[in-house]
Scaffold this active site. Structure first.
Site, short mmCIF file in Angstrom:
data_model
loop_
_atom_site.label_atom_id
_atom_site.label_comp_id
_atom_site.label_asym_id
_atom_site.label_seq_id
_atom_site.Cartn_x
_atom_site.Cartn_y
_atom_site.Cartn_z
N ASN A 65 -4.05 0.00 -16.62
CA ASN A 65 -4.45 -1.19 -17.52
C ASN A 65 -5.40 -0.67 -18.63
O ASN A 65 -6.42 -0.07 -18.51
CB ASN A 65 -5.22 -2.43 -16.74
CG ASN A 65 -4.19 -3.00 -15.53
OD1 ASN A 65 -2.99 -2.58 -15.67
ND2 ASN A 65 -5.03 -3.87 -14.95
N TYR A 116 -7.54 -1.91 -22.25
CA TYR A 116 -7.81 -2.87 -23.39
C TYR A 116 -8.80 -2.57 -24.54
O TYR A 116 -8.59 -2.81 -25.66
CB TYR A 116 -8.55 -4.19 -22.71
CG TYR A 116 -7.66 -4.99 -21.85
CD1 TYR A 116 -6.88 -5.85 -22.39
CD2 TYR A 116 -7.48 -4.62 -20.32
CE1 TYR A 116 -5.89 -6.78 -21.50
CE2 TYR A 116 -6.88 -5.36 -19.65
CZ TYR A 116 -6.11 -6.41 -20.15
OH TYR A 116 -5.05 -7.13 -19.21
N ARG A 170 5.15 -9.16 -12.97
CA ARG A 170 4.04 -8.69 -12.08
C ARG A 170 3.32 -9.93 -11.78
O ARG A 170 2.80 -10.43 -12.77
CB ARG A 170 3.42 -7.53 -12.77
CG ARG A 170 2.23 -6.91 -12.14
CD ARG A 170 1.69 -5.80 -12.89
NE ARG A 170 0.44 -5.18 -12.07
CZ ARG A 170 -0.94 -5.78 -12.47
NH1 ARG A 170 -1.02 -6.65 -13.37
NH2 ARG A 170 -1.95 -5.50 -11.73
N GLU A 182 -7.19 -3.09 -10.33
CA GLU A 182 -8.47 -2.89 -10.66
C GLU A 182 -9.49 -2.81 -9.69
O GLU A 182 -10.60 -3.79 -9.79
CB GLU A 182 -8.74 -3.77 -11.87
CG GLU A 182 -7.91 -3.74 -13.18
CD GLU A 182 -8.25 -4.41 -14.29
OE1 GLU A 182 -7.58 -4.37 -15.38
OE2 GLU A 182 -9.23 -5.29 -14.15
N GLU A 219 -1.11 -3.67 -17.49
CA GLU A 219 -1.63 -4.68 -18.29
C GLU A 219 -2.20 -4.07 -19.49
O GLU A 219 -2.55 -3.19 -19.96
CB GLU A 219 -2.98 -5.31 -17.66
CG GLU A 219 -2.77 -6.29 -16.57
CD GLU A 219 -4.31 -6.93 -15.85
OE1 GLU A 219 -5.10 -7.01 -16.80
OE2 GLU A 219 -4.05 -7.28 -14.92
N HIS A 266 -5.37 -9.06 -6.16
CA HIS A 266 -5.86 -9.24 -7.44
C HIS A 266 -7.02 -10.06 -7.42
O HIS A 266 -7.15 -11.36 -7.91
CB HIS A 266 -4.92 -9.88 -8.31
CG HIS A 266 -5.18 -9.75 -9.87
ND1 HIS A 266 -4.30 -9.33 -10.90
CD2 HIS A 266 -6.44 -9.82 -10.42
CE1 HIS A 266 -4.92 -9.04 -12.06
NE2 HIS A 266 -6.16 -9.47 -11.75
#
Length: 483
Positions: free
Chosen positions: A299, A301, A82, A171, A380, A126
């Site tokens: 994504n 985290y 990606r 995002e 991600e 991005h």
């Protein structure tokens, strides 16, 4: 960092294993072969905006090292890669003429990936908006959405069916709020009203761009990647529950509902009425934002904990937010100054983000419950730690191996609960320019020496390669001995 999760879980035979990068973070060559300036060139070139004044001018020099990097991906056995296309590299001013050398660079990259049996997963945006479009108003300007659709159509024409998955945006929350509200990301503006207009025009651009791609490639697999927040209320008190509700609307619903349902939540409009009247949403816009998705990228985290703030909000008070940045002169959250973010228990990554694999399972289950017809992919997930090359020439990043082990197992938990998860992309393939943190934070499973640009595989890369080869989660302890 220790793990309480077991190894040995096996994934579906067709599960897609990949890694991810972004153009400005790895490419360098920002003035070569006709590339125009982006907002990140301008922002990182402004004193005080990035740690140590770092810029992406060289980054990991991927532009000149594509052959080496694709060979590295092949060694890892990746199924997919990606990567994002730098809009100013292929269309220097964001409108008008396209740059053949820029288009050729990505065309060659796609061919090399295909030749290595690696599926190209393209992200069209991005965060590196061409600077001339920002000069004309940026994402708060409606016209930017239409310029994006023109750009998307051209790239689809050039790369065609060689691309496995087309992702419109990565995002948009970050682009809208960190770029236009808190100003800690490019272009560094501070306006809550502009950030909400930007969010809408990013949604609109997704819909317009997705349609443009499908006009060229009717069978294109279309995606968008959202950094959906896992936010919890600090207590069952109504005011704390309401704080969570408002953050959920600003973080998640502002993108999920337009993109997947063709509407904005009425609660969001009411919550932000003190900031904007939403007149930038024209008749029919919400429906335009919705285009059928082949897969939704997620994504993940860390998690967040909120309560109603007691006392007056003090801008720039250093309160940690879930984006990993300290609060700046203007909060990243429009009309939410009375929401307080509470510290999360550790352990933490080098970003200061809490490590909670269970949050990933929770997120995947929640999204699937709401939208069971939409396949998901973790586009991600990864961790920054302060890595060093040891005397034996290896990078023994056991904390990262543990992080990946536990989060990938958490994806397996979601699959066990019936969630349709199609793939996982580790962030990131290699160390790179970590936005406002410059080169201080390392997310890669491959170490980059920024003086020599030499790539060195970390233990995590050998561990991940073994996972890809066997489709089974290896033990954490095996990583140091894998070759």
């Amino acid at each position: 960092m220790t793990s309480s999760r077991a190894s040995g879980r096996t994934f579906p035979a067709d599960f897609l294993w990949g890694s991810a990068t972004a153009s400005y973070q790895i490419e360098g060559a920002v003035t070569e072969d006709g590339r125009g300036p982006s907002i990140w060139d301008t922002f990182s070139g402004t004193p005080g905006k990035t740690l140590n004044g770092d810029t992406g001018a060289v980054a990991a020099d991927h532009y000149h090292r594509v052959d080496e990097d694709v060979a590295l991906m092949k060694d890892l056995g990746l199924h997919a890669y990606r990567f994002s296309i730098a809009w100013p590299r292929v269309q220097p001013t964001g409108s008008g003429a396209f740059n053949p050398k820029g288009l050729d660079f990505y065309s060659r990259l796609v061919d090399q990936l295909r030749g290595a049996d690696i599926a190209p997963v393209v992200t069209l945006y991005h965060w590196d908006l061409p600077q001339p479009l920002e000069d004309a108003g940026g994402w708060p300007n409606r016209d930017t959405a239409y310029r994006f659709a023109d750009y998307a159509r051209k790239v689809a024409e050039v790369l065609g069916d060689r691309v496995e998955i087309w992702t419109t945006f990565n995002e948009p929350w970050c682009s809208a709020y960190l770029g236009y509200a808190s100003g800690v990301h490019a272009p560094g503006r501070n306006s809550h009203a502009d950030s909400l207009a930007a969010a809408h025009h990013l949604n609109l651009a997704h819909g317009l761009g997705g349609r443009a791609i499908r006009e060229v490639l009717p069978d294109a697999k279309l995606s968008i990647t959202l950094n959906l927040h896992v936010t919890r209320a600090a207590s069952t008190a109504p005011e704390d529950v309401d704080a969570k509700r408002r953050i959920d609307n600003l973080a998640n619903e502002i993108f999920l509902q337009p993109v997947l349902e063709g509407r904005y939540p009425e609660e969001l409009l009411a919550d932000t009425a003190s900031v904007t009247d939403w007149s930038f949403v024209h008749d029919g816009d919400a429906e335009l934002c919705q285009v059928p998705l082949s897969v939704l990228g997620i994504n993940y985290y860390s998690t967040g904990l909120v309560k109603k703030r007691e006392g007056e909000y003090v801008p720039g008070d250093g309160t940690p937010g879930p984006d990993g940045h300290k609060s700046s002169p203007v909060s990243a959250w429009p009309a939410a100054d009375d929401v307080e973010w509470l510290p999360q228990p550790g352990p933490y990554t080098a970003m200061g983000w809490n490590i909670e694999p269970e949050g990933l399972t929770e997120l995947l289950v929640d999204v699937h419950t709401r939208y069971p017809e939409v396949p998901l992919a973790v586009t991600e997930n990864g961790a920054a730690f302060y890595d060093t090359v040891a005397e034996d020439g290896r990078v023994h990043d056991v904390d990262r191996v543990t992080y990946l082990h536990d989060h990938i197992d958490a994806v397996g938990d979601a699959i066990d609960k019936g969630v349709d998860v199609r793939g996982y992309f580790v962030w990131s393939l290699m160390d790179n320019f970590e936005w406002a943190y410059g080169y201080d934070r390392r997310f890669g499973i491959v170490h980059v020496d920024y003086d020599t640009l030499v790539r060195t595989r970390k233990d995590s890369s050998y561990w991940y390669a073994e996972l890809v080869r066997t489709n089974t989660i290896p033990t954490i302890e095996s990583a140091a001995d894998l070759t």
